[in-house]
Design an enzyme around this catalytic site. Structure first.
Site, short mmCIF file in Angstrom:
data_model
loop_
_atom_site.label_atom_id
_atom_site.label_comp_id
_atom_site.label_asym_id
_atom_site.label_seq_id
_atom_site.Cartn_x
_atom_site.Cartn_y
_atom_site.Cartn_z
N ASP A 65 -19.19 6.70 1.95
CA ASP A 65 -20.22 6.04 1.13
C ASP A 65 -20.76 7.01 0.09
O ASP A 65 -20.91 8.20 0.37
CB ASP A 65 -21.41 5.61 2.02
CG ASP A 65 -21.04 4.50 2.99
OD1 ASP A 65 -20.07 3.78 2.69
OD2 ASP A 65 -21.70 4.37 4.04
N ASP A 71 -30.56 9.96 0.81
CA ASP A 71 -29.67 10.25 1.95
C ASP A 71 -29.65 11.76 2.20
O ASP A 71 -29.80 12.24 3.33
CB ASP A 71 -28.23 9.82 1.64
CG ASP A 71 -27.97 8.33 1.84
OD1 ASP A 71 -27.21 7.75 1.05
OD2 ASP A 71 -28.55 7.75 2.80
N GLU A 94 -24.48 11.10 10.35
CA GLU A 94 -23.56 10.28 9.57
C GLU A 94 -23.22 10.97 8.26
O GLU A 94 -22.16 10.78 7.69
CB GLU A 94 -24.13 8.89 9.27
CG GLU A 94 -23.08 8.03 8.58
CD GLU A 94 -23.60 6.81 7.86
OE1 GLU A 94 -24.69 6.86 7.25
OE2 GLU A 94 -22.89 5.78 7.90
N LEU A 117 -30.75 7.95 7.22
CA LEU A 117 -31.29 6.88 6.38
C LEU A 117 -30.30 5.72 6.36
O LEU A 117 -29.55 5.52 5.40
CB LEU A 117 -31.59 7.39 4.96
CG LEU A 117 -32.60 6.55 4.18
CD1 LEU A 117 -33.97 6.55 4.85
CD2 LEU A 117 -32.76 7.06 2.74
N ASP A 118 -30.34 4.96 7.45
CA ASP A 118 -29.41 3.84 7.60
C ASP A 118 -29.80 2.70 6.66
O ASP A 118 -30.98 2.39 6.52
CB ASP A 118 -29.43 3.36 9.05
CG ASP A 118 -28.42 2.26 9.27
OD1 ASP A 118 -27.21 2.56 9.36
OD2 ASP A 118 -28.83 1.09 9.28
P1 P6P Z 1 -22.25 -4.94 5.59
C1 P6P Z 1 -25.56 -0.01 6.27
O1 P6P Z 1 -24.53 0.52 5.48
C2 P6P Z 1 -24.97 -0.39 7.61
O2 P6P Z 1 -24.41 0.72 8.23
C3 P6P Z 1 -26.04 -1.03 8.48
O3 P6P Z 1 -27.30 -0.53 8.23
C4 P6P Z 1 -25.94 -2.48 8.12
O4 P6P Z 1 -26.35 -3.33 9.16
C5 P6P Z 1 -24.46 -2.66 7.84
O5 P6P Z 1 -23.96 -1.39 7.41
C6 P6P Z 1 -24.23 -3.67 6.75
O6 P6P Z 1 -22.84 -3.81 6.61
O7 P6P Z 1 -20.75 -4.87 5.79
O8 P6P Z 1 -22.82 -6.26 6.04
O9 P6P Z 1 -22.71 -4.54 4.23
#
Ligand code: P6P
Length: 343
Positions: A65, A71, A94, A117-118
């Protein structure tokens, strides 16, 4: 009620709660280091708009990413706090391809995996983001290696997340204990105990399903049929999907419903990361009385906590909810002749 009566003179802070419930000073220090880094993160997130903190940092992370400026800052804040806490020996983030080994003079017994930072792809449009972490204790006789983290979710000691939104809220649990929520009180800079003994709604809660339906063509048929079932009937479910895991799981934990990120033809292991997304969220949901299933994954259906990560950034599917809604998914698997666990 006078203002003086409204002022709490017996505040239950994070440090006080952890000491009272574990009698482990090292765990108090660890949770304090996590809390400190999350206070720094929320301060940066709140200032993103005025502090020119939106946008890209110009690098990519272990997931491939694009790294946002926040981040990199959030990752540095967590690594610095945990390395200097003196109670950690190995970290996995991550944002880092390789594990971070703590210098011997600062090394301690805890191994921490985290996504600092998810959901950060959402940060530039002010959608809420979060931090997710899991904690293992290094094995007897180990000096602290990545192998201490590549263990079954059943050996996870502590799991939690922080939601950066209308409130900065920390939710965590220790193995075998209940789930608790703490909100940051900015007037005293402390996480204050606001949600004791959080429980997943025992009746299944609100009829909400949460998944990225843009992937539906890749899903296996039982998942397609389960989502179709949620959409049918006299009172179909509401669809809610933020695309920020902490926001989606926090809502599911509080309101009920089901969260689905399955293995599919595009992502045979799912998308979410086992060690710092799947396992910690599964531990929280299970210890709050919910269910965290892999759905059909590598030929069988099991609990996410039964998985053992084979490498630090491995992925796993996740289906989380209560018996009412997990039962709808399992019913479709049964129709397809696939053995399902008892609910
Ligand atoms: P998609 C964010 O990148 C993440 O890791 C999670 O926080 C989130 O739920 C998911 O990916 C979203 O993925 O494929 O729906 O965009």
């Amino acid at each position: 009620m006078s203002t003086a009566d409204q002022f709490n003179v017996d505040v239950s802070t994070l440090n006080r709660f952890v000491m009272a419930n574990t009698r482990d000073p090292d765990l108090v220090i660890l949770m304090n280091a996590i809390a400190t880094s999350c206070k720094l993160i929320t301060s940066a997130v709140q200032r993103a708009g005025v502090g020119n903190l939106y946008g890209l940092a110009g690098e990519v992370n272990s997931t491939g990413d694009d790294q946002k400026k926040l981040d990199v800052m959030s990752n540095d804040m967590m690594i610095n706090a945990l390395v200097n806490s003196g109670v950690c020996c190995v970290l996995v983030s991550e944002e880092n391809e390789e594990p971070i080994m703590v210098p011997k003079e600062l090394s301690g017994k805890y191994c921490v995996a985290f996504d600092p930072l998810d959901g950060s792809s959402n940060i530039d449009c002010n959608v809420s983001v979060g931090t997710i972490f899991s904690v293992y204790e290094k094995r007897e006789g180990s000096d602290g290696t990545v192998e201490d983290l590549l263990r079954s979710g059943a050996e996870c000691l502590c799991a939690g997340y922080v939601a950066y939104s209308s409130a900065c809220e920390l939710v965590f649990t220790f193995k075998g204990k209940s789930v608790h929520g703490f909100c940051l009180d900015p007037t005293i800079g402390e996480f204050v105990h606001t949600r004791p003994n959080m429980m997943f709604p025992q009746d299944g809660g609100k009829k909400i399903y949460s998944c990225n339906e843009g992937n539906s063509n890749y899903w296996d048929k039982p998942i397609q049929d389960a989502v179709a079932a949620f959409n049918q009937g006299p009172k179909p479910y509401s669809a809610r999907y933020v695309g920020s895991m902490v926001a989606d799981i926090h809502r599911t934990l509080l309101y009920g419903g089901i969260y689905i990120y399955p293995a599919d033809n595009k992502s045979p292991k799912g998308k979410l990361r086992c060690l710092y997304e799947g396992i910690p969220m599964a531990m929280i949901i299970e210890q709050a009385g919910g269910i965290a299933s892999t759905g059909l994954f590598e030929g069988k259906i099991q609990r996410v906590l039964e998985l053992t990560p084979d490498e630090i950034h491995c992925k796993c599917p996740i289906i989380m909810g209560g018996p009412r809604d997990i039962g709808v998914v399992y019913e479709q698997y049964k129709k397809a002749g696939i053995e399902t666990p008892e609910l």
